[in-house]
Design a protein around this motif. Structure first.
Motif, PDB file in Angstrom:
ATOM      1  N   HIS A   1       0.821  -1.221   0.000  1.00 37.68           N
ATOM      2  CA  HIS A   1       0.000   0.000   0.000  1.00 37.68           C
ATOM      3  C   HIS A   1       0.853   1.269   0.000  1.00 37.68           C
ATOM      4  O   HIS A   1       0.458   2.290   0.570  1.00 37.68           O
ATOM      5  CB  HIS A   1      -0.956   0.009   1.195  1.00 37.68           C
TER       6      HIS A   1
ATOM      7  N   ASN B   1      -0.788   5.103  -1.418  1.00 36.76           N
ATOM      8  CA  ASN B   1      -1.883   5.234  -0.461  1.00 36.76           C
ATOM      9  C   ASN B   1      -2.681   6.519  -0.696  1.00 36.76           C
ATOM     10  O   ASN B   1      -2.505   7.206  -1.701  1.00 36.76           O
ATOM     11  CB  ASN B   1      -1.339   5.182   0.968  1.00 36.76           C
ATOM     12  N   GLU B   2      -3.549   6.825   0.232  1.00 41.80           N
ATOM     13  CA  GLU B   2      -4.410   8.008   0.093  1.00 41.80           C
ATOM     14  C   GLU B   2      -3.592   9.280  -0.081  1.00 41.80           C
ATOM     15  O   GLU B   2      -3.893  10.115  -0.938  1.00 41.80           O
ATOM     16  CB  GLU B   2      -5.304   8.135   1.325  1.00 41.80           C
TER      17      GLU B   2
ATOM     18  N   LYS C   1      -3.522  11.732  -3.373  1.00 39.65           N
ATOM     19  CA  LYS C   1      -3.928  13.138  -3.240  1.00 39.65           C
ATOM     20  C   LYS C   1      -2.834  14.080  -3.715  1.00 39.65           C
ATOM     21  O   LYS C   1      -3.112  15.163  -4.234  1.00 39.65           O
ATOM     22  CB  LYS C   1      -4.288  13.444  -1.784  1.00 39.65           C
TER      23      LYS C   1
ATOM     24  N   ASP D   1      -3.209   0.808  -2.415  1.00 34.75           N
ATOM     25  CA  ASP D   1      -4.358   0.724  -1.513  1.00 34.75           C
ATOM     26  C   ASP D   1      -5.611   0.854  -2.380  1.00 34.75           C
ATOM     27  O   ASP D   1      -5.954   1.951  -2.831  1.00 34.75           O
ATOM     28  CB  ASP D   1      -4.287   1.851  -0.475  1.00 34.75           C
TER      29      ASP D   1
ATOM     30  N   GLU E   1      -8.838   0.648  -1.846  1.00 37.20           N
ATOM     31  CA  GLU E   1      -9.934   1.491  -1.349  1.00 37.20           C
ATOM     32  C   GLU E   1      -9.609   2.962  -1.545  1.00 37.20           C
ATOM     33  O   GLU E   1     -10.469   3.761  -1.942  1.00 37.20           O
ATOM     34  CB  GLU E   1     -10.196   1.194   0.130  1.00 37.20           C
ATOM     35  N   ALA E   2      -8.357   3.335  -1.283  1.00 35.49           N
ATOM     36  CA  ALA E   2      -7.943   4.729  -1.492  1.00 35.49           C
ATOM     37  C   ALA E   2      -8.000   5.091  -2.966  1.00 35.49           C
ATOM     38  O   ALA E   2      -8.361   6.220  -3.330  1.00 35.49           O
ATOM     39  CB  ALA E   2      -6.528   4.934  -0.950  1.00 35.49           C
TER      40      ALA E   2
ATOM     41  N   GLU F   1     -11.618   5.779  -4.015  1.00 30.94           N
ATOM     42  CA  GLU F   1     -12.044   7.097  -3.549  1.00 30.94           C
ATOM     43  C   GLU F   1     -11.415   8.216  -4.379  1.00 30.94           C
ATOM     44  O   GLU F   1     -12.056   9.210  -4.686  1.00 30.94           O
ATOM     45  CB  GLU F   1     -11.687   7.274  -2.066  1.00 30.94           C
TER      46      GLU F   1
END
Length: 238
Positions: free
Chosen positions: A202, A205-206, A210, A228, A230-231, A234
């Motif tokens: 991961h 990651n978020e 970003k 990741d 899920e990140a 999103e």
């Protein structure tokens, strides 16, 4: 001398239960990245097993500590698919920039005909050029450098990379080493070529997502666990 080879009775991938059942009595195991080589399997194999060889560059599916403790030799194939994966990286980059899949789907569905009637535009669907794009590599190893070499004729901009240490290949493409944060911020295209282990799981990651430019593309031809999921989902919603 002769070698007795045991083949699976089922098609690839071999069911776990079958692999465990076949293991006893063998000196060597020739496996794939879909086969989990762990304590359970090694216990089934017993002390007779002396060699494990995986048909992959990566070996995150193998419990290295267990293999080492049992003094079992481990082999892998680090350079077999280097050129192939580098070529796939190039195809994915071009497809993303030029919208090849989107355009192809539009043609096969007939959507392009209807849209052309309503909104004729000579430059519609042409996508973007690779010229001048900054390309960042998360892992500038064998596959990373071969991908970078193939990108140079497209007149790309700066090649960036993020490694734990200096890449011995960096000078070949005048690559600039950056931190993980800066790689995300400065790259127009991020190509993930790292191996998967506990320190890299991961790693995309978020925060990394970003930090990426809104217009940037992420190409991952390494293990899925580096990202990741899920990140990522999103981030794609934004």
């Amino acid at each position: 001398s002769q070698c007795i080879i045991t083949l699976p009775n089922t098609k690839y991938p071999m069911p776990r239960a079958e692999l465990l059942d076949l293991m006893p009595g063998h000196d060597a195991l020739f496996c794939t990245s879909d086969d989990k080589i762990d304590k359970e399997l090694l216990d089934c194999a017993g002390e007779q097993l002396k060699v494990v060889c995986t048909q992959s560059a990566g070996y995150n599916h193998i419990d290295i500590a267990e293999v080492t403790a049992r003094n079992i030799a481990l082999g892998h194939t680090p350079d077999v698919l280097t050129d192939s994966v580098a070529e796939i990286n190039i195809s994915l980059i071009l497809s993303c920039l030029r919208g090849v899949v989107r355009a192809s789907n539009s043609v096969t569905s007939g959507e392009w005909v209807e849209k052309d009637k309503q909104d004729k535009n000579l430059f519609k669907g042409l996508g973007e050029s690779l010229v001048g794009k900054s390309v960042g590599f998360l892992g500038l190893g064998r596959i990373g450098i071969e991908t970078a070499k193939r990108l140079l004729p497209f007149k790309i901009g700066t090649v960036y990379y993020c490694n734990r240490s200096e890449s011995p290949f960096a000078k070949e493409v005048s690559a600039v080493k950056l931190s993980l944060d800066d790689l995300a911020k400065q790259s127009d295209i991020v190509v993930v070529c790292a191996s998967l282990n506990e320190s890299t799981k991961h790693i995309i990651n978020e925060k990394f997502l970003k930090d990426m430019k809104q217009s940037a593309f992420l190409i991952n031809t390494s293990r899925g666990g580096l990202v990741d999921q899920e990140a990522l989902v999103e981030a794609l919603k934004m």
